[in-house]
Design an enzyme around this catalytic site. Structure first.
Site, PDB file in Angstrom:
ATOM      1  N   ARG A  66      -6.464  53.961  -0.658  1.00  0.00           N
ATOM      2  CA  ARG A  66      -5.451  53.295   0.156  1.00  0.00           C
ATOM      3  C   ARG A  66      -4.960  54.025   1.282  1.00  0.00           C
ATOM      4  O   ARG A  66      -4.796  55.215   1.170  1.00  0.00           O
ATOM      5  CB  ARG A  66      -4.024  52.682  -0.824  1.00  0.00           C
ATOM      6  CG  ARG A  66      -4.591  52.094  -1.980  1.00  0.00           C
ATOM      7  CD  ARG A  66      -4.943  50.710  -1.764  1.00  0.00           C
ATOM      8  NE  ARG A  66      -4.993  49.804  -2.955  1.00  0.00           N
ATOM      9  CZ  ARG A  66      -5.955  49.555  -3.869  1.00  0.00           C
ATOM     10  NH1 ARG A  66      -7.227  50.508  -3.479  1.00  0.00           N
ATOM     11  NH2 ARG A  66      -6.168  48.984  -4.844  1.00  0.00           N
TER      12      ARG A  66
ATOM     13  N   LYS B  14      -2.803  33.807   0.499  1.00  0.00           N
ATOM     14  CA  LYS B  14      -2.752  34.543   2.044  1.00  0.00           C
ATOM     15  C   LYS B  14      -3.811  33.804   2.662  1.00  0.00           C
ATOM     16  O   LYS B  14      -3.601  33.796   4.135  1.00  0.00           O
ATOM     17  CB  LYS B  14      -2.424  35.744   1.762  1.00  0.00           C
ATOM     18  CG  LYS B  14      -1.256  36.392   1.461  1.00  0.00           C
ATOM     19  CD  LYS B  14      -0.031  36.335   2.407  1.00  0.00           C
ATOM     20  CE  LYS B  14       1.083  36.974   1.694  1.00  0.00           C
ATOM     21  NZ  LYS B  14       2.325  36.808   2.777  1.00  0.00           N
TER      22      LYS B  14
ATOM     23  N   TYR C 222      -2.438  35.481  -5.093  1.00  0.00           N
ATOM     24  CA  TYR C 222      -1.869  36.241  -3.735  1.00  0.00           C
ATOM     25  C   TYR C 222      -2.722  36.298  -2.612  1.00  0.00           C
ATOM     26  O   TYR C 222      -2.563  35.626  -1.555  1.00  0.00           O
ATOM     27  CB  TYR C 222      -1.280  37.621  -4.278  1.00  0.00           C
ATOM     28  CG  TYR C 222      -0.758  38.659  -3.022  1.00  0.00           C
ATOM     29  CD1 TYR C 222       0.679  38.174  -2.460  1.00  0.00           C
ATOM     30  CD2 TYR C 222      -1.332  39.533  -2.538  1.00  0.00           C
ATOM     31  CE1 TYR C 222       1.140  38.887  -1.595  1.00  0.00           C
ATOM     32  CE2 TYR C 222      -0.863  40.270  -1.326  1.00  0.00           C
ATOM     33  CZ  TYR C 222       0.427  39.940  -1.054  1.00  0.00           C
ATOM     34  OH  TYR C 222       0.759  40.709   0.024  1.00  0.00           O
TER      35      TYR C 222
ATOM     36  N   ARG D  74      -5.598  38.539  -9.102  1.00  0.00           N
ATOM     37  CA  ARG D  74      -4.955  38.836  -7.868  1.00  0.00           C
ATOM     38  C   ARG D  74      -5.028  37.597  -6.921  1.00  0.00           C
ATOM     39  O   ARG D  74      -4.608  37.701  -5.896  1.00  0.00           O
ATOM     40  CB  ARG D  74      -5.544  40.032  -7.316  1.00  0.00           C
ATOM     41  CG  ARG D  74      -5.359  41.276  -8.017  1.00  0.00           C
ATOM     42  CD  ARG D  74      -6.158  42.214  -7.551  1.00  0.00           C
ATOM     43  NE  ARG D  74      -5.483  42.969  -5.995  1.00  0.00           N
ATOM     44  CZ  ARG D  74      -4.670  44.300  -6.150  1.00  0.00           C
ATOM     45  NH1 ARG D  74      -4.627  44.766  -7.249  1.00  0.00           N
ATOM     46  NH2 ARG D  74      -4.249  44.423  -4.956  1.00  0.00           N
TER      47      ARG D  74
ATOM     48  N   ASN E  20       6.304  53.728  -7.823  1.00  0.00           N
ATOM     49  CA  ASN E  20       6.167  53.984  -9.411  1.00  0.00           C
ATOM     50  C   ASN E  20       6.050  55.704  -9.397  1.00  0.00           C
ATOM     51  O   ASN E  20       6.820  56.233 -10.089  1.00  0.00           O
ATOM     52  CB  ASN E  20       4.920  53.578  -9.853  1.00  0.00           C
ATOM     53  CG  ASN E  20       5.167  52.230 -10.596  1.00  0.00           C
ATOM     54  OD1 ASN E  20       5.977  51.713 -10.650  1.00  0.00           O
ATOM     55  ND2 ASN E  20       3.928  52.030 -11.288  1.00  0.00           N
TER      56      ASN E  20
ATOM     57  N   GLN F  83      -9.709  55.609  -6.442  1.00  0.00           N
ATOM     58  CA  GLN F  83      -9.853  54.471  -5.402  1.00  0.00           C
ATOM     59  C   GLN F  83      -8.870  54.848  -4.237  1.00  0.00           C
ATOM     60  O   GLN F  83      -7.979  55.699  -4.527  1.00  0.00           O
ATOM     61  CB  GLN F  83      -9.245  53.341  -6.150  1.00  0.00           C
ATOM     62  CG  GLN F  83      -7.804  53.371  -6.537  1.00  0.00           C
ATOM     63  CD  GLN F  83      -7.609  53.802  -7.935  1.00  0.00           C
ATOM     64  OE1 GLN F  83      -8.137  54.707  -8.313  1.00  0.00           O
ATOM     65  NE2 GLN F  83      -6.366  53.415  -8.765  1.00  0.00           N
TER      66      GLN F  83
ATOM     67  N   PRO G 164      -8.860  46.767  -5.820  1.00  0.00           N
ATOM     68  CA  PRO G 164      -9.871  47.182  -4.733  1.00  0.00           C
ATOM     69  C   PRO G 164     -10.188  48.764  -4.957  1.00  0.00           C
ATOM     70  O   PRO G 164      -9.173  49.407  -5.017  1.00  0.00           O
ATOM     71  CB  PRO G 164      -9.218  46.908  -3.383  1.00  0.00           C
ATOM     72  CG  PRO G 164      -8.228  45.816  -3.907  1.00  0.00           C
ATOM     73  CD  PRO G 164      -7.918  46.208  -5.370  1.00  0.00           C
TER      74      PRO G 164
ATOM     75  N   GLN H 129     -11.441  50.675  -2.410  1.00  0.00           N
ATOM     76  CA  GLN H 129     -11.173  51.277  -1.143  1.00  0.00           C
ATOM     77  C   GLN H 129     -10.561  50.577   0.010  1.00  0.00           C
ATOM     78  O   GLN H 129     -10.610  49.159   0.038  1.00  0.00           O
ATOM     79  CB  GLN H 129     -12.272  51.773  -0.386  1.00  0.00           C
ATOM     80  CG  GLN H 129     -13.384  50.918  -0.323  1.00  0.00           C
ATOM     81  CD  GLN H 129     -14.686  51.515   0.285  1.00  0.00           C
ATOM     82  OE1 GLN H 129     -14.803  52.658   0.525  1.00  0.00           O
ATOM     83  NE2 GLN H 129     -15.677  50.595   0.629  1.00  0.00           N
TER      84      GLN H 129
ATOM     85  N   VAL I 114       3.556  54.000  -4.518  1.00  0.00           N
ATOM     86  CA  VAL I 114       4.336  54.922  -4.005  1.00  0.00           C
ATOM     87  C   VAL I 114       5.847  54.808  -4.741  1.00  0.00           C
ATOM     88  O   VAL I 114       6.064  56.062  -5.379  1.00  0.00           O
ATOM     89  CB  VAL I 114       4.554  54.602  -2.637  1.00  0.00           C
ATOM     90  CG1 VAL I 114       5.789  55.537  -2.094  1.00  0.00           C
ATOM     91  CG2 VAL I 114       3.266  54.880  -1.995  1.00  0.00           C
TER      92      VAL I 114
END
Ligand code: NAD
Ligand code: UDP
Length: 314
Positions: free
Chosen positions: A209, A147, A143, A140, A188, A207, A270, A272, A186
């Site tokens: 989100r 950023k 990205y 990851r 998927n 996990q 991640p 949480q 979402v």
């Protein structure tokens, strides 16, 4: 105003352009169509105040504008991991080019950064002064670290060249126009439920989100751009859900007959994520207004219409 939106043919960018065009601005969209599509902008293609330019932001460009919303960058792990070196180039060279443009024409510059700068956070919920827990060599990282450098560049152009910056840290956003093959959770789950195939929950689904509907997000970005606070500022919905809860909600809303299957958790996923939006409330007078179930309903309707149109085996 003349407003440039990089990545404007993508999911968030096209919703932002809808709002800017309706306000009567002149809008330029730069996009290389990696994950964006002309069909997201059909309404504006023939409008005299709209210009679509096929351009890769890793190459410099000369334009005259008053504001720049810098969104160009693939956002879904599937797409940003497909060509990680290109993702880094887009975030570093691309952001450098757009900041250079802002400096030359004295335009206000808003960076679409991300909650991924917090990595796999050990502070919960995440306030903006939390410095994150990011793996710099994982899958990851192109990205997340890309950023983080983009944010560094924005603040260095601000300190060194007085570029008028705004930095938004966007949390998971969903809504109409997400790609069917996007790989994000979402899209998927909705596509799988509509096709009647099992919903793929990664790991045990514990996990979490926090999902923000796209119109709320766009409102937050526009308030940030047109206010005095430079950021960084979290823009997201503090409503936090486990991935299993999300799967069950979508299963119930679309097709209770579909099953759930558990797949391995991707590397560095991640555990949480939830925004602390105190700054957004204080400085922008902003908070999200669309509850998850309502936003999901509109998103499901959009996928359903597109899938019927494309005759994908529903
Ligand atoms: P998206 O993939 O739908 O849109 C990105 C757009 O950028 C696409 O139109 C793509 O073709 C374009 N693009 C990519 N690389 C480019 C390049 N080198 N030159 C020109 N155009 C290029 O993604 P999105 O969900 O709309 O995200 C927009 C921005 O918001 C991204 O910067 C992303 O990092 C950020 N963001 C999104 C989310 C989210 O949940 N959607 C969360 C955090 C941050
Ligand atoms: N996820 C999942 N099934 C899927 C796609 C994603 O369980 O089909 C999980 C993923 O492992 C992560 C969460 O959903 O824990 C959000 O993933 P997404 O790619 O949407 O966003 P990000 O991880 O970048 O927040």
């Amino acid at each position: 105003m003349r407003i440039l939106v990089t990545g404007g043919a993508g999911f968030i960018g096209s919703h932002l352009i809808d709002r800017l065009m309706k306000q009567g601005h002149e809008v330029l969209c730069l996009d290389n169509f990696y994950t964006g599509h002309k069909r997201n902008l059909l309404e504006w293609l023939d409008h005299p105040y709209f210009e679509l330019i096929r351009h890769d932001i890793t190459e410099p460009i000369r334009l005259e504008v008053d504001q720049i919303y810098h969104l160009a960058c693939p956002a879904s792990p599937v797409h940003y991991q497909y060509n990680p070196v290109k993702t880094i180039k887009t975030n570093v060279t691309g952001t450098l080019n757009m900041l250079g443009l802002a400096k030359r024409v004295k335009a206000r510059f808003l960076l679409a950064s991300t909650s991924e700068v917090y990595g796999d956070p050990s502070v919960h919920p995440q306030p903006e002064d939390y410095r994150g827990n990011v793996n710099c060599i994982g899958i990851r990282s192109c990205y997340d670290e890309g950023k983080r450098v983009a944010e560094t560049l924005a603040f260095d152009y601000y300190r060194q060249n007085h570029v008028d910056i705004r930095v938004a840290r966007i949390f998971n956003t969903y809504g109409p126009r997400m790609l069917e093959n996007d790989g994000r959770v979402v899209s998927n789950f909705i596509v799988q439920a509509l096709r009647g195939i099992p919903l793929t929950v990664y790991g045990d689904g514990s996990q979490t989100r926090s999902f923000c509907y796209v119109s709320d997000l766009v409102e937050g970005l526009m308030r940030l751009m047109n206010g005095e606070y430079i950021g960084p500022i979290n823009i997201g919905n503090p409503g936090e859900y486990t991935i299993l809860e999300l799967a069950k909600t979508i299963q119930e809303m679309v097709n209770p007959e579909t099953e759930l299957v558990f797949k391995p958790l991707p590397q560095d996923d991640p555990k949480q994520r939830q925004p602390d939006i105190t700054r957004a409330k204080t400085w922008l007078g902003w908070e999200p207004t669309i509850p998850l179930k309502e936003g999901l309903k509109w998103t499901i309707e959009d996928f359903q219409a597109r899938m019927e149109g494309q005759n994908l085996n529903l």
